[in-house]
Design an enzyme around this catalytic site. Structure first.
Site, PDB file in Angstrom:
ATOM      1  N   LYS A 144      64.493  20.737  18.733  1.00  0.00           N
ATOM      2  CA  LYS A 144      63.499  21.791  18.865  1.00  0.00           C
ATOM      3  C   LYS A 144      63.190  22.116  20.316  1.00  0.00           C
ATOM      4  O   LYS A 144      62.584  23.146  20.595  1.00  0.00           O
ATOM      5  CB  LYS A 144      62.186  21.368  18.200  1.00  0.00           C
ATOM      6  CG  LYS A 144      62.114  21.668  16.716  1.00  0.00           C
ATOM      7  CD  LYS A 144      60.715  21.432  16.219  1.00  0.00           C
ATOM      8  CE  LYS A 144      60.577  22.040  14.829  1.00  0.00           C
ATOM      9  NZ  LYS A 144      59.302  21.706  14.202  1.00  0.00           N
ATOM     10  N   GLU A 145      63.590  21.238  21.224  1.00  0.00           N
ATOM     11  CA  GLU A 145      63.210  21.439  22.627  1.00  0.00           C
ATOM     12  C   GLU A 145      64.404  21.885  23.449  1.00  0.00           C
ATOM     13  O   GLU A 145      64.599  23.073  23.622  1.00  0.00           O
ATOM     14  CB  GLU A 145      62.545  20.169  23.171  1.00  0.00           C
ATOM     15  CG  GLU A 145      61.215  19.915  22.467  1.00  0.00           C
ATOM     16  CD  GLU A 145      60.600  18.555  22.759  1.00  0.00           C
ATOM     17  OE1 GLU A 145      61.054  17.885  23.705  1.00  0.00           O
ATOM     18  OE2 GLU A 145      59.672  18.172  22.030  1.00  0.00           O
ATOM     19  N   MET A 146      65.257  20.957  23.917  1.00  0.00           N
ATOM     20  CA  MET A 146      66.423  21.393  24.692  1.00  0.00           C
ATOM     21  C   MET A 146      67.704  21.418  23.862  1.00  0.00           C
ATOM     22  O   MET A 146      68.704  21.974  24.285  1.00  0.00           O
ATOM     23  CB  MET A 146      66.618  20.497  25.921  1.00  0.00           C
ATOM     24  CG  MET A 146      65.584  20.768  26.980  1.00  0.00           C
ATOM     25  SD  MET A 146      65.523  19.517  28.262  1.00  0.00           S
ATOM     26  CE  MET A 146      66.897  19.967  29.263  1.00  0.00           C
ATOM     27  N   GLU A 148      64.436  25.524  22.695  1.00  0.00           N
ATOM     28  CA  GLU A 148      65.732  26.205  22.622  1.00  0.00           C
ATOM     29  C   GLU A 148      65.705  27.253  21.518  1.00  0.00           C
ATOM     30  O   GLU A 148      65.306  26.988  20.392  1.00  0.00           O
ATOM     31  CB  GLU A 148      66.799  25.137  22.364  1.00  0.00           C
ATOM     32  CG  GLU A 148      68.225  25.605  22.388  1.00  0.00           C
ATOM     33  CD  GLU A 148      68.712  26.124  23.722  1.00  0.00           C
ATOM     34  OE1 GLU A 148      69.483  27.089  23.692  1.00  0.00           O
ATOM     35  OE2 GLU A 148      68.305  25.579  24.774  1.00  0.00           O
TER      36      GLU A 148
END
Lengths: 539, 338
Positions: free
Chosen positions: B132-134, B90
């Protein structure tokens, strides 16, 4: 009858008790079976869990001893065993519902199991890791030996490999370990020989892996998981056993209690039955007694009624002659100066007539009363009935001649019987006078006296006259009943035959009237040979 | 029986088996007990749930700004990975590890490089909630689902009840379970088709076993069923160089034990041809690099080019067919293609 009854009662009790015991046993078995089914389910679950545990141990061992890489099955078995942490059996009641009471204990035991399992699976992972490293080393070294031509390296590697093998065979041996370690120290990596360095490195790595594997294995085979499963199992079964024990004890007691109650109940019912039969018997008894009493009451009432009727009649009968007496006496008083002697004489005649009638009535009434009250004293003696009858006949000779009749005795043989002479004469007198009164002019009154069966004396007076209608043959013996064919003014009080019957009955004899085929009337009485004390027979 | 086996087997039997293995040739010990298994068809899953899972897997709206989906990093069109060293999350954030492939992920005994997730369901929640991802949250995800009538319909059809976190991860996991790539040349070879592998590949297979790669990369997934330390023979991290990464500690981050330092889940080698770059840090760009490094740090071997060639040829025979459930592929390209 009594014995038979007792035996069947015992049989009934036994059958009843047996039936109850069977019911109790069936109930008990069913309950136990239910619990058994719950038992079976959980036993299988725990057996499976323990089976997986053993399988895990075996697979680990197989991985080690045969150096196969069955890690997929290790993973799969571990997964199956882990399911018992999240999806193990929940405690249930015999009827299948969730048993919340046992749940905390079971949860605790299950958590301990999961903790033990986590440790074990961790050790399995470490085993896998160490095992694969060791295997590499063990495969690399022979390769190296095969590849190298350097005899030194060859010999070093071979000895190293052998040592490693021995060490692998006996990792716990401190001797071998020391030997191996000293060997390793000797074969320190040498810049000149890469292979030697590699060999040494693999030996070291192999040794380290061996140790690590041994440690991991020891932990894998630690009995904590097996213990935890057994503990979990016992947590289930302890309660079940307790309950089963308690319940089976309870149920056994219940069965016994039921059997005992059953016995009591059966006994009570039997007693009730017997009592009811007894009651029925008593009831019947009572009913018959009541019937008797009612009959007596009836008769007492009838007697009362009869007395009332009697009184009513009597008062009339008494008053009539009294009136006669009084009225003619008055006439006399009034007409003493004026009336002729003949007239006055007729008045006195009338007075005498009425008085006579009144006296006869009173006598009869008194007689009957005495007879009925049983106050008459008889003195039955052996008498000749024929003689008695002849006496009465001659007595009434004048009367019969006056009525234009002849009284004839058919037999003259003596007939002895036991009777009170005076009373029987009274009876004969009455019957005869009736016969004379109700006979046609110019007919004959016949008297037949004979002895019949059992020595009984029989006397029959037959006359021809107006006769008695069949319907009145019985009733003429009633008090104040006169035949409907009575000529008015024939006199009589209507008590004569009643008195006769009374006297005859008190002699134990019989008296009756019947009509003959040609219109004659028979009056018959019988007297027993020996005196018979008989109570007043029912009418 | 476990008690019986608790006693160590006699040294003689061990010696015998080892000598047998050594003398008879390592090959026979392996081939008689072939360490690989062919992939079989996965369990049939409910078609409605699979459809729902695929929709969720491909849906970028689940992320905070609606730009990152599962398939952004585990792209079904490109081998289940995004071919980046580290994935982009993201807002363009760089991730910590190289994305492993989603294909055949159901064969892994744990998920994530450090094995912190026990199941696919557990793993599915990770990226959603990872900032850190979605960078998303369950509220956001459920909000998106509730707002889309198609999702509402699908949830009702698949589960009979409205969406909740457990059902969302369940649907994604069920979809992922269908992503098994069957019929690779190796599988066909295992199932009896002796022409499925080229002679080079067969040599590679034998080499794979002889060298000892087989000790960790074995089983149905050709890996994925154990933990192992990286740098057994040589220090991997020293060899690699560069800054130490957060993910370098491996399993130590999960257990906190020293012995778990640098321990990772052994990755599956299926479809390895299409999942470059390799290792948790994506440091090996090509298969040849990966093979060379592995041999050096794990086995302590320096491989000849010939060895590397045949090994790589073998590794290429592990590529299977993309399953039908992976389709339709997302029409949108991933947000951060490299």
């Amino acid at each position: 009858m009594q014995t038979k009854f007792r035996f069947s009662r015992l049989k009934i009790i036994l059958i009843g008790a047996a039936l109850l015991a069977t019911i109790g046993a069936v109930m008990l078995m069913k309950d136990l079976q239910n619990e058994q089914t719950t038992h079976q389910a959980t036993v299988t679950d725990f057996l499976t869990a323990r089976h997986y545990n053993h399988l895990l141990n075996e697979t680990v061992l197989r991985s080690r001893t045969f150096l196969t890489d069955d890690y997929d099955s290790l993973v799969s078995i571990s997964g199956d065993l882990s399911l018992y942490c999240t999806e193990g059996p929940t405690p249930t009641n015999p009827n299948g519902t969730f048993d919340a009471g046992r749940w905390p204990d079971v949860m605790n035991a299950r958590e301990k199991f999961c903790e033990a399992l986590r440790k074990k699976l961790d050790s399995v992972e470490r085993f896998k890791s160490a095992n694969s490293i060791l295997k590499n080393a063990l495969h690399y070294l022979p390769e190296l030996i095969a590849q190298t031509r350097d005899p030194v390296i060859r010999s070093v590697s071979t000895s190293g490999f052998n040592l490693l093998l021995r060490y692998a065979a006996d990792p716990m041996s401190s001797e071998i370990r020391d030997e191996f370690e000293s060997f390793l120290r000797q074969t320190r990596p040498d810049r000149r020989s890469v292979l030697q360095a590699e060999a040494a490195m693999h030996l070291q790595t192999g040794a380290k892996a061996l140790q690590a594997r041994g440690a991991a294995e020891a932990d894998v085979f630690h009995p904590r998981v097996e213990d935890a499963i057994l503990k979990l199992q016992s947590t289930y079964f302890r309660h079940d056993n307790e309950r089963a024990q308690g319940s089976s004890r309870g149920r056994a007691f219940l069965v016994l209690a039921c059997a005992f109650l059953g016995l009591i109940t059966v006994g009570t019912f039997l007693k009730i039955h017997r009592d009811s039969l007894l009651l029925a018997d008593l009831n019947l008894d009572l009913e018959s007694k009541v019937k008797v009493i009612l009959a007596e009451c009836d008769r007492a009432e009838k007697a009362n009624l009869a007395k009332s009727v009697f009184l009513a009649n009597m008062s009339h009968e008494l008053r009539t002659p009294m009136h006669g007496i009084l009225s003619f006496a008055r006439f006399g008083q009034q007409k003493i100066e004026t009336a002729t002697k003949e007239r006055l004489k007729s008045y006195f005649d009338e007075i005498y007539e009425s008085g006579f009638r009144l006296m006869a009535l009173l006598n009869d009434v008194l007689d009957l009363s005495k007879l009925e009250s049983g106050k008459i004293e008889y003195s039955p003696k052996a008498n000749d009935l024929s003689e008695t009858v002849r006496l009465v006949t001659s007595e009434m000779c004048a009367f019969s001649t006056e009525m234009g009749l002849r009284v004839e005795m058919l037999t003259h043989l003596p007939v002895f019987a036991s009777f009170d002479n005076m009373r029987i004469m009274q009876v004969v007198r009455n019957i005869l006078s009736n016969a004379i009164k109700f006979s046609e002019r110019g007919s004959v009154v016949e008297i037949k006296i004979e002895k019949i069966a059992n020595g009984t004396a029989s006397c029959r007076v037959t006359n021809r006259g107006v006769g008695i209608p069949d319907s009145e043959l019985e009733s003429i013996f009633e008090k104040f009943i006169q035949s409907s064919k009575t000529k008015s003014g024939a006199g009589g009080t209507g008590l004569g035959l009643a008195i006769c019957r009374e006297i005859i009955h008190q002699h134990g004899g019989k008296i009756w009237a019947e009509s003959g085929p040609t219109g004659e009337t028979h009056f018959t009485f019988e007297l027993p040979e020996t005196p018979v004390e008989s109570h007043r027979k029912a009418a | 029986m476990g008690i019986l086996f608790a006693r160590r087997p006699s040294g003689l039997s061990v010696l015998f088996s080892m000598v047998l293995a050594a003398v008879a040739g390592v090959e026979s010990a392996f081939t008689s007990d072939f360490p690989f298994q062919a992939l079989t068809a996965p369990h049939a899953q409910n078609a409605d749930t699979v459809e729902l899972g695929r929709k969720l897997f491909n849906d970028p709206r689940l992320s905070k700004t609606g730009t990152v989906s599962c398939s952004s990093c585990h792209n079904l069109a490109s081998g289940g990975v995004d071919h980046l060293v580290f994935s982009r999350g993201e807002g363009g954030q760089i991730g910590d590890v190289n994305s492993p492939t989603v294909f055949n992920s159901s064969l892994n005994f744990r998920q994530f490089w450090n094995g912190r997730a026990d199941s696919l369901e557990e793993q599915a929640a990770g990226p959603i909630l990872n900032p850190k991802e979605m960078a998303s949250s369950w509220d956001h995800v459920l909000g998106v689902i509730a707002g889309d009538p198609e999702y509402v319909r699908l949830f009702k059809k698949a589960f009979g009840e409205p969406a909740k976190p457990k059902l969302v991860t369940s649907a994604i996991a069920i979809f992922e379970k269908t992503l098994v790539t069957e019929n690779s040349p190796l599988d066909r070879y295992i199932n009896g088709d002796s022409t499925a592998l080229t002679s080079q590949q067969i040599t590679g297979l034998k080499k794979f076993q002889k060298l000892g790669c087989i000790s960790c990369h074995q089983g149905k997934g050709i890996g994925g069923n154990m933990f192992q330390r990286v740098g057994l023979a040589e220090d991997y991290f020293k060899l690699r160089g560069g800054k130490p990464l957060a993910s370098d500690v491996g399993r130590y981050a999960v257990t906190g034990r020293e012995e778990d330092r640098h321990v990772f889940k052994v990755p599956s080698l299926r479809n390895v041809e299409s999942t470059a770059p390799y290792f948790h840090d994506g440091s090996a760009r090509t298969l040849e690099e990966a093979v060379t490094t592995m041999a050096r740090v794990q086995l302590g071997r320096r491989l000849s080019p010939e060895d590397i060639k045949v090994l790589v040829a073998f590794l290429k025979s592990l590529t299977g067919k993309i399953p039908a459930t992976a389709f339709p592929l997302p029409t949108r390209t991933p947000a951060h293609a490299d």
